[in-house]
Scaffold this motif. Structure first.
Motif, short mmCIF file in Angstrom:
data_model
loop_
_atom_site.label_atom_id
_atom_site.label_comp_id
_atom_site.label_asym_id
_atom_site.label_seq_id
_atom_site.Cartn_x
_atom_site.Cartn_y
_atom_site.Cartn_z
N ALA A 84 0.82 -1.22 0.00
CA ALA A 84 0.00 0.00 0.00
C ALA A 84 0.85 1.27 0.00
N HIS A 85 2.09 1.17 0.45
CA HIS A 85 2.98 2.34 0.50
C HIS A 85 3.55 2.71 -0.86
N TRP A 86 3.50 1.80 -1.83
CA TRP A 86 4.16 2.09 -3.10
C TRP A 86 3.44 1.54 -4.34
N ALA A 87 2.58 0.56 -4.20
CA ALA A 87 1.97 -0.09 -5.37
C ALA A 87 0.61 0.52 -5.67
N SER A 88 0.60 1.60 -6.41
CA SER A 88 -0.65 2.31 -6.69
C SER A 88 -1.62 1.47 -7.52
N GLY A 89 -1.11 0.48 -8.24
CA GLY A 89 -1.98 -0.39 -9.03
C GLY A 89 -2.95 -1.17 -8.18
N LEU A 90 -2.68 -1.27 -6.89
CA LEU A 90 -3.60 -1.95 -5.98
C LEU A 90 -4.59 -0.98 -5.37
N GLY A 91 -4.54 0.26 -5.79
CA GLY A 91 -5.52 1.23 -5.34
C GLY A 91 -5.40 1.63 -3.89
N GLY A 92 -4.32 1.22 -3.22
CA GLY A 92 -4.15 1.60 -1.82
C GLY A 92 -5.19 0.95 -0.92
N ALA A 93 -5.96 0.00 -1.45
CA ALA A 93 -7.05 -0.59 -0.67
C ALA A 93 -6.84 -2.09 -0.50
N LEU A 94 -5.64 -2.50 -0.26
CA LEU A 94 -5.33 -3.91 -0.05
C LEU A 94 -5.93 -4.34 1.28
N ALA A 95 -6.71 -5.40 1.24
CA ALA A 95 -7.39 -5.87 2.46
C ALA A 95 -7.30 -7.38 2.54
N ARG A 96 -7.26 -7.87 3.76
CA ARG A 96 -7.22 -9.31 3.99
C ARG A 96 -8.63 -9.78 4.35
N ASP A 97 -9.02 -10.91 3.78
CA ASP A 97 -10.27 -11.54 4.17
C ASP A 97 -10.01 -13.01 4.46
N ASP A 98 -11.05 -13.79 4.66
CA ASP A 98 -10.86 -15.19 5.03
C ASP A 98 -10.27 -16.05 3.91
N ARG A 99 -10.20 -15.52 2.68
CA ARG A 99 -9.65 -16.27 1.55
C ARG A 99 -8.32 -15.71 1.06
N GLY A 100 -7.82 -14.66 1.70
CA GLY A 100 -6.55 -14.08 1.26
C GLY A 100 -6.62 -12.58 1.16
N TRP A 101 -6.09 -12.04 0.05
CA TRP A 101 -5.96 -10.60 -0.12
C TRP A 101 -6.80 -10.12 -1.29
N THR A 102 -7.41 -8.95 -1.13
CA THR A 102 -8.19 -8.33 -2.19
C THR A 102 -7.75 -6.87 -2.32
N ALA A 103 -8.05 -6.29 -3.47
CA ALA A 103 -7.77 -4.88 -3.69
C ALA A 103 -8.68 -4.38 -4.80
N GLN A 104 -8.71 -3.09 -4.94
CA GLN A 104 -9.43 -2.46 -6.04
C GLN A 104 -8.42 -2.17 -7.12
N GLY A 105 -8.42 -2.92 -8.18
CA GLY A 105 -7.51 -2.71 -9.30
C GLY A 105 -8.05 -1.67 -10.26
N PRO A 106 -7.28 -1.31 -11.27
CA PRO A 106 -7.71 -0.30 -12.24
C PRO A 106 -9.00 -0.67 -12.98
N GLU A 107 -9.26 -1.98 -13.08
CA GLU A 107 -10.45 -2.43 -13.81
C GLU A 107 -11.51 -3.03 -12.89
N GLY A 108 -11.35 -2.89 -11.58
CA GLY A 108 -12.32 -3.44 -10.64
C GLY A 108 -11.65 -4.27 -9.56
N PRO A 109 -12.45 -4.98 -8.76
CA PRO A 109 -11.90 -5.77 -7.66
C PRO A 109 -11.01 -6.91 -8.16
N VAL A 110 -9.94 -7.17 -7.42
CA VAL A 110 -9.01 -8.24 -7.75
C VAL A 110 -8.68 -9.03 -6.49
N ARG A 111 -8.26 -10.27 -6.69
CA ARG A 111 -7.79 -11.11 -5.59
C ARG A 111 -6.31 -11.37 -5.84
#
Length: 134
Positions: free
Chosen positions: A29-56
């Motif tokens: 989150a400190h440097w990878a803007s492609g992850l939208g700064g919204a990297l989050a952990r859930d029960d299945r791993g990591w998610t983020a808001q990518g340039p084209e929508g949600p990604v895992r």
């Protein structure tokens, strides 16, 4: 085979210290803007808001080799593999990210993606060298 662009940057920080700072997914989150700064952990791993929508995202586990590869599931069966390495370079480090040109990506879009990676690696460098330290 996919076209590739290996993008590098030099960081004035010992490779082991740099890896220790960066290997955790939370640090992206400190440097990878492609992850939208919204990297989050859930029960299945990591998610983020990518340039084209949600990604895992699946990250390589901690290791002794400076490998920080990750796979980005873009949905619809599309997965982008992102090889990322930190290698010793005398008293500092070289960071290398391999960008793969995904099927259907135009040359102009691939060039724009490479420019984006260069900006993110510049942010990584600034963060790692202290300019963006929290």
């Amino acid at each position: 085979m996919l076209d590739t662009d290996v993008i590098t940057c030099s960081v004035a920080r010992d490779a082991r210290a740099l890896y220790a700072l960066l290997w955790r997914p939370e640090s992206f989150a400190h440097w990878a803007s492609g992850l939208g700064g919204a990297l989050a952990r859930d029960d299945r791993g990591w998610t983020a808001q990518g340039p084209e929508g949600p990604v895992r995202i699946t990250f390589t586990p901690h290791n002794a080799f400076g490998v920080m590869d990750h796979r980005v599931d873009l949905g619809g069966g599309r997965v982008a593999c992102v090889p990322l390495r930190i290698v010793p370079n005398q008293a500092g480090s070289t960071v290398m990210l391999t960008l793969f040109r995904q099927p259907g990506t135009s040359p102009a879009r691939f060039a724009a993606d490479a420019a984006w990676v260069r900006r993110d690696l510049a942010s990584l460098k600034a963060f790692a060298e202290g300019a963006l330290a929290p």
